[in-house]
Design a protein around this motif. Structure first.
Motif, PDB file in Angstrom:
ATOM      1  N   GLY A   1       0.807  -1.211   0.000  1.00 41.05           N
ATOM      2  CA  GLY A   1       0.000   0.000   0.000  1.00 41.05           C
ATOM      3  C   GLY A   1       0.838   1.256   0.000  1.00 41.05           C
ATOM      4  O   GLY A   1       0.298   2.357   0.033  1.00 41.05           O
TER       5      GLY A   1
ATOM      6  N   SER B   1      -6.876   2.150  -2.886  1.00 41.23           N
ATOM      7  CA  SER B   1      -6.404   1.818  -1.546  1.00 41.23           C
ATOM      8  C   SER B   1      -6.613   0.332  -1.330  1.00 41.23           C
ATOM      9  O   SER B   1      -7.288  -0.329  -2.116  1.00 41.23           O
ATOM     10  CB  SER B   1      -7.149   2.636  -0.488  1.00 41.23           C
ATOM     11  OG  SER B   1      -8.535   2.351  -0.505  1.00 41.23           O
ATOM     12  N   ARG B   2      -6.023  -0.179  -0.269  1.00 41.75           N
ATOM     13  CA  ARG B   2      -6.177  -1.598   0.018  1.00 41.75           C
ATOM     14  C   ARG B   2      -6.205  -1.812   1.524  1.00 41.75           C
ATOM     15  O   ARG B   2      -5.610  -1.047   2.290  1.00 41.75           O
ATOM     16  CB  ARG B   2      -5.054  -2.411  -0.621  1.00 41.75           C
ATOM     17  CG  ARG B   2      -3.670  -2.147  -0.075  1.00 41.75           C
ATOM     18  CD  ARG B   2      -2.609  -2.839  -0.949  1.00 41.75           C
ATOM     19  NE  ARG B   2      -2.738  -4.288  -0.881  1.00 41.75           N
ATOM     20  CZ  ARG B   2      -2.209  -5.110  -1.794  1.00 41.75           C
ATOM     21  NH1 ARG B   2      -1.535  -4.611  -2.836  1.00 41.75           N
ATOM     22  NH2 ARG B   2      -2.357  -6.421  -1.676  1.00 41.75           N
TER      23      ARG B   2
END
Length: 122
Positions: free
Chosen positions: A55, A71-72
């Protein structure tokens, strides 16, 4: 083997927002770079955004920069694409993909979801 499932697509008016999600299963999600691509009718699939496995780094196509955010959440095995200020030309099927390295090239990704339709209306 990683399975990817996109969700969150739909119909939205120009100027609106949508958040796409891509849930991963069957592999070690945190080891993969993740990307979003899209394909509009009659056009080739194109890169939208990508994010490193940690990320820590994200990359965008010029056409979506400053409007979309990738995003993660590695705890949830999910990658997101927040899309703001949507335009008619953002209408497409959106695909998420997983690969060993973060890249803007399709061939760098090994696993693909089935896609989710995003339609932006005037």
């Amino acid at each position: 083997q990683v399975q990817l499932a996109e969700s969150g697509g739909g119909l939205v008016q120009a100027g609106g927002s949508l958040r796409l999600s891509c849930a991963a299963s069957g592999g070690t999600f945190r080891r993969y770079a993740m990307g979003w691509f899209r394909q509009a009718p009659g056009l080739e699939r194109e890169f939208v955004a990508a994010i490193a496995y940690s990320g820590g780094g994200s990359y965008y196509a010029n056409s979506v920069k400053d409007r979309f955010t990738i995003s993660r959440d590695n705890a949830k095995n999910t990658v997101y694409l927040q899309m703001n200020s949507l335009k008619l030309e953002d209408t497409a099927v959106y695909y998420c993909a997983a690969g060993a390295v973060v890249a803007g090239l399709e061939e760098k990704y090994d696993y693909w979801g089935q896609g989710t339709q995003v339609t932006v209306s005037s």
